[in-house]
Design a protein around this motif. Structure first.
Motif, PDB file in Angstrom:
ATOM      1  N   GLY A  40       0.839  -1.205   0.000  1.00  0.00           N
ATOM      2  CA  GLY A  40       0.000   0.000   0.000  1.00  0.00           C
ATOM      3  C   GLY A  40       0.864   1.241   0.000  1.00  0.00           C
ATOM      4  N   GLY A  41       0.239   2.376   0.192  1.00  0.00           N
ATOM      5  CA  GLY A  41       0.946   3.645   0.142  1.00  0.00           C
ATOM      6  C   GLY A  41       2.001   3.788   1.239  1.00  0.00           C
ATOM      7  N   LYS A  59       1.085  -5.579   9.084  1.00  0.00           N
ATOM      8  CA  LYS A  59       1.218  -4.394   8.237  1.00  0.00           C
ATOM      9  C   LYS A  59       2.512  -3.671   8.587  1.00  0.00           C
ATOM     10  N   GLU A 114      -6.343  -8.892  11.842  1.00  0.00           N
ATOM     11  CA  GLU A 114      -7.097 -10.025  11.318  1.00  0.00           C
ATOM     12  C   GLU A 114      -6.712 -10.211   9.845  1.00  0.00           C
ATOM     13  N   ALA A 116      -7.668 -11.457   6.141  1.00  0.00           N
ATOM     14  CA  ALA A 116      -8.831 -11.784   5.297  1.00  0.00           C
ATOM     15  C   ALA A 116      -8.368 -12.702   4.187  1.00  0.00           C
ATOM     16  N   PRO A 120      -8.736  -8.661  -1.360  1.00  0.00           N
ATOM     17  CA  PRO A 120      -9.603  -7.527  -1.702  1.00  0.00           C
ATOM     18  C   PRO A 120     -10.850  -7.948  -2.487  1.00  0.00           C
ATOM     19  N   ASP A 160     -11.356   6.555   1.893  1.00  0.00           N
ATOM     20  CA  ASP A 160     -10.570   5.824   0.892  1.00  0.00           C
ATOM     21  C   ASP A 160     -11.254   4.489   0.586  1.00  0.00           C
ATOM     22  N   ASN A 165      -9.657  -1.873  -0.669  1.00  0.00           N
ATOM     23  CA  ASN A 165      -9.666  -1.737   0.796  1.00  0.00           C
ATOM     24  C   ASN A 165     -10.771  -2.540   1.459  1.00  0.00           C
ATOM     25  N   LEU A 167     -12.096  -5.932   2.089  1.00  0.00           N
ATOM     26  CA  LEU A 167     -11.566  -7.292   1.985  1.00  0.00           C
ATOM     27  C   LEU A 167     -12.670  -8.315   2.216  1.00  0.00           C
ATOM     28  N   ASP A 177      -8.046  -0.650   6.298  1.00  0.00           N
ATOM     29  CA  ASP A 177      -7.258   0.513   5.951  1.00  0.00           C
ATOM     30  C   ASP A 177      -7.860   1.838   6.386  1.00  0.00           C
TER      31      ASP A 177
HETATM   32  N1  LIG Z   1      -5.980  -7.723   6.764  1.00  0.00           N
HETATM   33  C1  LIG Z   1      -5.621  -8.106   5.535  1.00  0.00           C
HETATM   34  N2  LIG Z   1      -5.839  -9.367   5.141  1.00  0.00           N
HETATM   35  C2  LIG Z   1      -5.479  -9.750   3.883  1.00  0.00           C
HETATM   36  N3  LIG Z   1      -4.902  -8.932   2.963  1.00  0.00           N
HETATM   37  C3  LIG Z   1      -4.677  -7.665   3.322  1.00  0.00           C
HETATM   38  C4  LIG Z   1      -5.028  -7.181   4.616  1.00  0.00           C
HETATM   39  N4  LIG Z   1      -4.706  -5.866   4.679  1.00  0.00           N
HETATM   40  C5  LIG Z   1      -4.187  -5.551   3.489  1.00  0.00           C
HETATM   41  N5  LIG Z   1      -4.161  -6.616   2.657  1.00  0.00           N
HETATM   42  C6  LIG Z   1      -3.636  -6.650   1.278  1.00  0.00           C
HETATM   43  O1  LIG Z   1      -2.536  -5.766   1.193  1.00  0.00           O
HETATM   44  C7  LIG Z   1      -2.808  -4.740   0.234  1.00  0.00           C
HETATM   45  C8  LIG Z   1      -2.206  -3.429   0.754  1.00  0.00           C
HETATM   46  O2  LIG Z   1      -2.963  -3.000   1.869  1.00  0.00           O
HETATM   47  P1  LIG Z   1      -2.758  -1.590   2.572  1.00  0.00           P
HETATM   48  O3  LIG Z   1      -3.840  -1.439   3.560  1.00  0.00           O
HETATM   49  O4  LIG Z   1      -1.370  -1.459   3.060  1.00  0.00           O
HETATM   50  O5  LIG Z   1      -2.800  -0.563   1.413  1.00  0.00           O
HETATM   51  P2  LIG Z   1      -3.902  -0.091   0.386  1.00  0.00           P
HETATM   52  O6  LIG Z   1      -5.154   0.061   1.092  1.00  0.00           O
HETATM   53  O7  LIG Z   1      -3.906  -0.982  -0.805  1.00  0.00           O
HETATM   54  O8  LIG Z   1      -3.268   1.281  -0.045  1.00  0.00           O
HETATM   55  P3  LIG Z   1      -3.222   2.663   0.760  1.00  0.00           P
HETATM   56  O9  LIG Z   1      -2.627   2.427   2.103  1.00  0.00           O
HETATM   57  O10 LIG Z   1      -2.317   3.489  -0.108  1.00  0.00           O
HETATM   58  O11 LIG Z   1      -4.628   3.144   0.777  1.00  0.00           O
HETATM   59  C9  LIG Z   1      -4.321  -4.723   0.075  1.00  0.00           C
HETATM   60  O12 LIG Z   1      -4.703  -4.274  -1.178  1.00  0.00           O
HETATM   61  C10 LIG Z   1      -4.669  -6.188   0.287  1.00  0.00           C
HETATM   62  O13 LIG Z   1      -4.467  -6.890  -0.909  1.00  0.00           O
END
Ligand SMILES: Nc1ncnc2c1ncn2[C@@H]1O[C@H](COP(=O)(O)OP(=O)(O)OP(=O)(O)O)[C@@H](O)[C@H]1O
Length: 482
Positions: A40-41, A59, A114, A116, A120, A160, A165, A167, A177
């Motif tokens: 992610g960002g 994370k 947790e 998922a 997504p 956002d 985001n 899942l 997120d």
């Molecule tokens: N709790 C989770 N369970 C399973 N996969 C996850 C989980 N959280 C994030 N991911 C995966 O990691 C990716 C990145 O997540 P993250 O929340 O860091 O950033 P983002 O939401 O994609 O971007 P940003 O932070 O820029 O909005 C997600 O698109 C998803 O595929």
């Protein structure tokens, strides 16, 4: 200099929370099989096996500077307020190691959350859309609306919301997120630094540079369309989203309804993405409208099965007998086995270390029945007037447990299985009365609010009571009788 000072301030905040056990610190040695699942960002997300028993999401953050530390603290604070919703990714605690170089000493924090397993929503829809019925689609829309409703009711704007985001875990929506989320009051009229993903961003907000609750509703509308069509909005193989698309959307471009979409559903998402924010419904109105459609068309609500059984108990005046041991007798050894193992583990643990327990489907049903019966019993004693509106003691409910099931067992199971409205209410009730835990009015009130917003009658009663006597919230006669 200032930057270092700020970073240290945030780090101290995190360290203090850990030392006071507000957040659990997960030890590196118990994690194994760590795999990167997304970026992610702010950093990467990993899937990791914990004690070889279940997966967590970890994370990480790219640079641990003042901005990131503030981001972590911000996310921790938001997560703290919305811990108990089944459609929101749960936050469990913090770890301190580098997933990509586990032998090195690391000062970077990881959020332990947790996991998922279906990832997504956009990936889930790509892979499973052809197998989804309208029942499933309505449930996804409903669960998403419930998650956003939980945020808005806590005064949080997500800002956002997009299908990366949102899942999916075992066919249940899990909103994640909160990196961009802000308190409603602090976010209105402030300039957004990020536009997010163009199709989901409220065109109004891109003009006035602010994202508020109504902007979330716009994104919900686009997500509802996506759930109904299985497509990414304005998707074209050869083109990327660009500023021209943003312009066209701001001039009124919207997606066409997918074939066979029920009219009522189209109406909801069309209102959500209305160009004029004031004409969009609130999230609670959306929840209600979906509920009405689903009830009318006999779609069972995954989140809401307890409401139906609760109503039927009331209307049919079932002969529920509090001293009837059926409930317990029907719980076979397998559930007892799982329970006793959980209790044994709990005995060794601080309650901060609680991790979710995956009961088998069948045992989850049995647990739900116990919880449901307990709630019905509580309702019954209130109806009989045994319990005055200003409850002083918890004798009745403890008597009930003595005859049926150990209150410690049920409390621990509740902590780890917040999968329906009765469970949310009952955990609130335990906190309210201080059963198996210290009395915690704020936590109780938050749980009551959570369940009541989703239609739980007894929770609504207790929310009213809390407002009436000012427990866990400020006294408010008006809200008490709303
Ligand atoms: N709790 C989770 N369970 C399973 N996969 C996850 C989980 N959280 C994030 N991911 C995966 O990691 C990716 C990145 O997540 P993250 O929340 O860091 O950033 P983002 O939401 O994609 O971007 P940003 O932070 O820029 O909005 C997600 O698109 C998803 O595929």
């Amino acid at each position: 200099m200032q930057k270092t000072k700020n970073t240290n301030e945030w780090i101290n905040w995190i360290e203090e929370c850990v030392s006071k056990e507000y957040y659990r610190l997960y030890e590196q040695k118990h994690f194994s099989n760590i795999q990167n699942v997304g970026t992610g960002g702010f950093g990467k997300v990993y899937r990791a096996s914990w004690k070889n028993s279940q997966y967590f999401a970890l994370k990480s953050f790219f640079n641990f500077d003042g901005v990131t530390a503030k981001e972590i603290v911000h996310e921790l604070k938001l997560q703290r307020d919305i811990q108990f919703h089944n459609n929101i990714i749960k936050f469990y605690g913090i770890a301190k190691f580098d997933p990509e170089n586990q032998n090195s000493q690391s000062n970077n924090y990881l959020l332990v959350m947790e996991y998922a397993e279906s990832g997504p929503l956009k990936n889930y829809l790509k892979e499973n859309f052809n197998n989804l019925t309208w029942n499933d689609k309505y449930n996804f829309a409903y669960q998403l609306a419930c998650a956003v409703s939980c945020l808005h009711n806590e005064g949080i704007v997500h800002r956002d919301l997009h299908s990366g985001n949102v899942l999916v875990h075992r066919n249940i929506i899990k909103l994640s997120d909160f990196g961009l989320s802000k308190r409603i009051e602090s976010s209105s009229n402030t300039q957004s630094k990020l536009f997010g993903i163009i199709p989901y961003v409220d065109p109004n907000s891109t003009q006035i540079f602010s994202l508020n609750e109504k902007s979330d509703i716009y994104s919900v509308g686009v997500l509802f369309w996506e759930i109904s069509s299985g497509q990414l909005p304005y998707y074209s193989k050869s083109e990327q989203y660009d500023i021209d698309l943003a312009l066209e959307i701001s001039q009124g471009l919207r997606e066409e309804p997918a074939p066979n979409t029920p009219k009522d559903y189209v109406e909801i998402y069309t209102e959500c993405w209305n160009g004029e924010p004031d004409k969009r419904p609130t999230i609670n109105q959306i929840v209600e409208r979906l509920k009405t459609i689903m009830t009318k068309t006999n779609i069972s609500m995954e989140n809401d099965q307890t409401i139906l059984s609760f109503h039927s108990t009331l209307t049919e005046e079932l002969n529920f007998n509090p001293t009837n041991t059926d409930t317990l007798l029907n719980v076979d050894n397998s559930l007892h086995g799982e329970m006793s193992q959980i209790i044994q583990n709990f005995d060794k643990m601080n309650t901060r270390e609680i991790v979710p327990t995956s009961l088998t489907n069948e045992n989850e049903k049995k647990l739900n029945k116990i919880v449901n019966d307990t709630v019905n019993y509580t309702f019954k004693i209130i109806n009989e007037g045994k319990e005055s509106t200003h409850i002083k003691n918890n004798k009745d409910i403890l008597d009930y447990f003595d005859n049926n099931i150990n209150s410690q067992e049920i409390y621990y199971l509740l902590l780890t299985n917040q999968n329906n409205l009765d469970s949310i209410f009952l955990l609130g009730y335990f906190n309210y009365l201080g059963i198996e835990t210290v009395e915690d009015d704020k936590k109780a009130f938050d749980l009551f609010i959570d369940a009541s917003e989703q239609g739980h009658i007894l929770a609504q009663f207790y929310v009213g009571l809390c407002y009436e006597i000012g427990r866990g919230t400020v006294k408010d006669e008006k809200l008490a009788f709303k």
